[in-house]
Design an enzyme around this catalytic site. Sequence first.
Site, PDB file in Angstrom:
ATOM      1  N   SER A   1       0.867  -1.174   0.000  1.00 51.62           N
ATOM      2  CA  SER A   1       0.000   0.000   0.000  1.00 51.62           C
ATOM      3  C   SER A   1       0.907   1.228   0.000  1.00 51.62           C
ATOM      4  O   SER A   1       2.065   1.151   0.422  1.00 51.62           O
ATOM      5  CB  SER A   1      -0.856   0.001   1.268  1.00 51.62           C
ATOM      6  OG  SER A   1      -1.511   1.250   1.430  1.00 51.62           O
TER       7      SER A   1
ATOM      8  N   TYR B   1      -2.212   0.710  10.757  1.00 50.52           N
ATOM      9  CA  TYR B   1      -2.236   0.192   9.384  1.00 50.52           C
ATOM     10  C   TYR B   1      -0.912   0.492   8.671  1.00 50.52           C
ATOM     11  O   TYR B   1      -0.355  -0.376   7.992  1.00 50.52           O
ATOM     12  CB  TYR B   1      -3.414   0.813   8.629  1.00 50.52           C
ATOM     13  CG  TYR B   1      -3.564   0.317   7.216  1.00 50.52           C
ATOM     14  CD1 TYR B   1      -3.779  -1.036   6.951  1.00 50.52           C
ATOM     15  CD2 TYR B   1      -3.489   1.191   6.131  1.00 50.52           C
ATOM     16  CE1 TYR B   1      -3.914  -1.493   5.652  1.00 50.52           C
ATOM     17  CE2 TYR B   1      -3.631   0.737   4.821  1.00 50.52           C
ATOM     18  CZ  TYR B   1      -3.840  -0.608   4.593  1.00 50.52           C
ATOM     19  OH  TYR B   1      -3.972  -1.067   3.301  1.00 50.52           O
TER      20      TYR B   1
HETATM   21  C1  8X3 Z   1      -5.014   1.858   1.257  1.00 49.45           C
HETATM   22  C2  8X3 Z   1      -4.431   3.211   1.165  1.00 49.45           C
HETATM   23  O1  8X3 Z   1      -4.646   5.615   2.014  1.00 49.45           O
HETATM   24  O2  8X3 Z   1      -6.180   4.002   2.973  1.00 49.45           O
HETATM   25  O3  8X3 Z   1      -4.065   0.849   1.397  1.00 49.45           O
HETATM   26  O4  8X3 Z   1      -3.858   3.968   3.581  1.00 49.45           O
HETATM   27  S1  8X3 Z   1      -4.802   4.223   2.507  1.00 49.45           S
END
Ligand code: 8X3
Length: 244
Positions: free
Chosen positions: A130, A143
């Site tokens: 990502s 995340y």
């Molecule tokens: C998804 C991109 O911007 O939500 O992996 O982190 S974000």
Amino acid sequence: MPNAVVTGASSGIGAATARALALAGFHVFCVARRTDRIEALAGEIGGTAITCDVTDEAQVAALADAVGPSLDLLLNNAGGAVGTDHVAVSSPDDWRHMYEVNVIGTLLVTRALLPALVASGAGTLINLGSTAGHITYEGGGGYTAAKHGVTAMTETLRLELNGQPVRVTEIAPGMVRTDEFSLNRFGGDQAKADAIYAGVREPLVAEDIADAIVWVATRPQHVNVDLMVLKPIAQAAAHKVHRE
Ligand code: 8X3
């Protein structure tokens, strides 16, 4: 016929990529926890459905048995985000879940299927990273930490597999509008999920990422695409999104 394993194949980028790989001539093992969804997909594309939680070692071992001795392509796509809390008030359980599914899941599946990728003599390993693996943003601590972990693992694998017949790629999407990514992140709150894409004329869709993955996978085998970052034209950077 070349074969491919796609994890997280029950929806979004995984399902779109399974379809695109099948069109490109692969036999696709569609892997996810939700049996009904992957059976429907496998039926549609002439693939094989394998119910598997990528964080469960025994289920991943059964996946490797079902795939057999040789594998051309592994797409580690299963993953996702939970929550947008600031670090100061984050839930350790959310962080553990994100590390478990994004990092440990990728580790377990890779470990189990690497012998088959090597045995193919021309393996391709693609990890779904990502932009969150390369930048940070407020509310994204858990995340971005997990996706930085995926990036680190992918780079390490490329070093460790040097000299073996397996190429290693990270696909790093930015804003992709799928049915479930933001919905899961916001615990099922559709209004909050929709607000992420509000006013963005054309967020990427799962098929855009699938298209890139098929391109990577169908380059001549000596070509290793290390990293491909894909964002919609409206997203110049994580914090710089044009909204109309
Ligand atoms: C998804 C991109 O911007 O939500 O992996 O982190 S974000």
